[in-house]
Design a protein around this motif. Structure first.
Motif, PDB file in Angstrom:
ATOM      1  N   ALA A  23       0.907  -1.184  -0.086  1.00 47.25           N
ATOM      2  CA  ALA A  23      -0.007  -0.172   0.042  1.00 47.25           C
ATOM      3  C   ALA A  23       0.803   1.395  -0.121  1.00 47.25           C
ATOM      4  O   ALA A  23       1.718   1.292   0.817  1.00 47.25           O
ATOM      5  N   PRO A  24       0.689   2.409  -0.723  1.00 50.39           N
ATOM      6  CA  PRO A  24       1.349   3.299  -0.965  1.00 50.39           C
ATOM      7  C   PRO A  24       0.838   4.530   0.090  1.00 50.39           C
ATOM      8  O   PRO A  24      -0.276   4.445   0.655  1.00 50.39           O
ATOM      9  N   ASP A  25       1.707   5.586   0.659  1.00 55.35           N
ATOM     10  CA  ASP A  25       1.345   6.655   1.220  1.00 55.35           C
ATOM     11  C   ASP A  25       1.427   7.953   0.389  1.00 55.35           C
ATOM     12  O   ASP A  25       2.548   8.391   0.290  1.00 55.35           O
ATOM     13  N   TRP A  26       0.410   8.410  -0.363  1.00 58.72           N
ATOM     14  CA  TRP A  26       0.630   9.464  -1.226  1.00 58.72           C
ATOM     15  C   TRP A  26       0.582  10.892  -0.635  1.00 58.72           C
ATOM     16  O   TRP A  26       1.063  11.705  -1.315  1.00 58.72           O
ATOM     17  N   THR A  27       0.526  10.705   0.667  1.00 63.22           N
ATOM     18  CA  THR A  27       0.543  12.119   1.699  1.00 63.22           C
ATOM     19  C   THR A  27       1.962  12.667   1.820  1.00 63.22           C
ATOM     20  O   THR A  27       2.572  13.604   2.087  1.00 63.22           O
ATOM     21  N   ARG A  28       2.977  11.613   1.204  1.00 62.56           N
ATOM     22  CA  ARG A  28       4.520  11.864   1.219  1.00 62.56           C
ATOM     23  C   ARG A  28       4.745  12.711  -0.191  1.00 62.56           C
ATOM     24  O   ARG A  28       6.037  13.148  -0.237  1.00 62.56           O
ATOM     25  N   LEU A  29       3.731  13.002  -1.011  1.00 59.82           N
ATOM     26  CA  LEU A  29       4.317  13.769  -2.231  1.00 59.82           C
ATOM     27  C   LEU A  29       4.110  14.975  -1.896  1.00 59.82           C
ATOM     28  O   LEU A  29       3.630  15.743  -0.655  1.00 59.82           O
ATOM     29  N   PRO A  30       4.876  16.015  -2.664  1.00 56.89           N
ATOM     30  CA  PRO A  30       5.010  17.399  -2.375  1.00 56.89           C
ATOM     31  C   PRO A  30       3.560  17.793  -2.476  1.00 56.89           C
ATOM     32  O   PRO A  30       2.654  17.414  -2.885  1.00 56.89           O
ATOM     33  N   PHE A  31       3.276  18.888  -1.371  1.00 52.91           N
ATOM     34  CA  PHE A  31       1.976  19.128  -1.208  1.00 52.91           C
ATOM     35  C   PHE A  31       1.004  19.678  -2.084  1.00 52.91           C
ATOM     36  O   PHE A  31      -0.160  19.367  -1.989  1.00 52.91           O
ATOM     37  N   ASP A  32       1.496  20.274  -3.214  1.00 54.52           N
ATOM     38  CA  ASP A  32       0.742  20.558  -4.549  1.00 54.52           C
ATOM     39  C   ASP A  32       0.801  19.794  -5.586  1.00 54.52           C
ATOM     40  O   ASP A  32       0.414  20.177  -6.865  1.00 54.52           O
ATOM     41  N   TYR A  33       1.441  18.549  -5.442  1.00 55.78           N
ATOM     42  CA  TYR A  33       1.537  17.798  -6.621  1.00 55.78           C
ATOM     43  C   TYR A  33       0.535  17.161  -7.227  1.00 55.78           C
ATOM     44  O   TYR A  33       0.335  17.012  -8.633  1.00 55.78           O
ATOM     45  N   LEU A  34      -0.840  16.835  -6.373  1.00 49.37           N
ATOM     46  CA  LEU A  34      -1.876  16.506  -6.881  1.00 49.37           C
ATOM     47  C   LEU A  34      -2.949  17.637  -6.794  1.00 49.37           C
ATOM     48  O   LEU A  34      -2.899  18.572  -6.026  1.00 49.37           O
ATOM     49  N   THR A  35      -4.218  17.492  -7.616  1.00 48.82           N
ATOM     50  CA  THR A  35      -5.136  18.090  -7.456  1.00 48.82           C
ATOM     51  C   THR A  35      -6.297  17.758  -6.439  1.00 48.82           C
ATOM     52  O   THR A  35      -7.379  18.521  -6.089  1.00 48.82           O
ATOM     53  N   GLY A  36      -6.134  16.598  -6.192  1.00 50.55           N
ATOM     54  CA  GLY A  36      -7.007  16.043  -5.375  1.00 50.55           C
ATOM     55  C   GLY A  36      -6.665  14.758  -4.220  1.00 50.55           C
ATOM     56  O   GLY A  36      -5.372  14.354  -4.885  1.00 50.55           O
ATOM     57  N   PRO A  37      -7.225  14.225  -3.482  1.00 48.77           N
ATOM     58  CA  PRO A  37      -6.787  12.940  -3.027  1.00 48.77           C
ATOM     59  C   PRO A  37      -6.436  11.876  -3.876  1.00 48.77           C
ATOM     60  O   PRO A  37      -7.446  11.726  -4.877  1.00 48.77           O
ATOM     61  N   ALA A  38      -5.417  10.948  -3.961  1.00 49.21           N
ATOM     62  CA  ALA A  38      -5.159   9.883  -4.426  1.00 49.21           C
ATOM     63  C   ALA A  38      -6.409   9.009  -4.187  1.00 49.21           C
ATOM     64  O   ALA A  38      -6.961   8.632  -3.241  1.00 49.21           O
TER      65      ALA A  38
END
Length: 224
Positions: free
Chosen positions: A68-83
Motif C-alpha cells: 500500500a502506498p502513502d501518497w501524503t508523502r508527495l509534495p503538498f501541491d503535486y496532486l489536485t485532489g486525494p489519490a
C-alpha cells in the motif's frame, strides 16, 4: 495488489521538474513506499509499475504496487485532489483461460543489434507500427496471452506513439532515453498463471520509467 489513480497538478513546480527528468519522476513515485530491507531492488520487491496519461488537458498517473502506498508523502501541491487507491483483486480474479479482455499498455519495444563477436548487442527502438505489433505479439507468447485477429485480418491492437522520455541519473554517464509506444486492443488469456505474473511484474524494459503496466477491462460488447 493495489492500483492508485493520481490526478496531477500541472502547475506544481515539482511535477514540472519530474516531467523534464524521468529519473526524478521515478524517485517521486518511489517516495510513497516504505524502504524494504532486501537484496532485491525496491521497485521490483514491491511490484511498482506506473504510467502517465493525458487527461482533460492535464495528466493522470496510474501506479500499481504490491504494498500500500502513502501518497501524503508527495509534495503538498503535486496532486489536485486525494489519490484514489483500490484493490486489484477483482482484476486478478477475472483471469481465466480463454478470457477475452481489452487492454492498454505503454511499453518500450526494442531489439538488440549485434556489435560483433563477444560484444553485447546495442538496443534500438522499433519505430514502424508493424514491428511494434510483432514485438508485442512475441511478448504475448511468453507471457500467457495471444492477440486475436480483428475484422481487418490483422492483430486486434493499435500502437500509438508517445512523447519520448528523457532524463539523467546522478552520474555523468547516466543519460536516459526511452521511446515508448501505447498499445490499445484486445487479448485472450492462454496461461492464467503466466499471465498473472506478467500483470503483476510488467512487460518489457524501462519499467522504472513509466513502461510495462498492463491495464485490463472487459471488451466493450461485454460491459453492462
Amino acid at each position: 495488489m493495489f492500483l492508485s489513480k493520481l490526478t496531477i497538478n500541472v502547475r506544481s513546480r515539482e511535477f514540472r521538474r519530474d516531467y523534464a527528468n524521468i529519473h526524478d519522476m521515478h524517485r517521486t513515485v518511489m517516495s510513497a513506499f516504505s524502504t524494504v530491507d532486501t537484496d532485491t531492488a525496491p521497485r521490483q520487491e514491491q511490484g511498482i509499475l506506473w504510467r502517465l496519461e493525458d487527461a482533460y488537458g492535464g495528466f493522470v498517473q496510474y501506479v500499481q504496487s504490491r504494498t500500500a502506498p502513502d501518497w501524503t508523502r508527495l509534495p503538498f501541491d503535486y496532486l489536485t485532489g486525494p489519490a484514489q487507491v483500490k484493490s486489484l483483486q477483482p482484476v486478478l480474479d477475472a483471469v481465466a483461460p480463454g478470457r477475452k479482455l481489452s487492454f492498454r499498455i505503454v511499453a518500450n519495444p526494442t531489439y538488440a543489434k549485434s556489435q560483433g563477436p563477444d560484444v553485447r548487442g546495442r538496443r534500438f527502438a522499433h519505430r514502424s507500427p508493424d514491428k511494434q505489433i510483432e514485438w508485442l505479439v512475441r511478448r504475448g507468447e511468453s507471457h500467457g496471452f495471444v492477440i486475436p485477429v480483428g475484422g481487418d485480418g490483422h492483430p486486434d491492437v493499435t500502437p500509438s506513439p508517445c512523447p519520448d522520455l528523457a532524463g539523467r541519473k546522478t552520474d555523468l554517464n547516466g543519460k536516459i532515453t526511452v521511446l515508448p509506444v501505447r498499445y490499445d486492443g484486445h487479448l485472450i488469456v492462454t496461461d492464467p498463471d503466466t499471465f498473472t505474473d506478467a500483470l503483476c511484474t510488467g512487460i518489457g524494459r524501462a519499467k522504472a520509467y513509466g513502461c510495462g503496466l498492463l491495464s485490463l477491462a472487459l471488451p466493450r460488447t461485454q460491459r453492462q
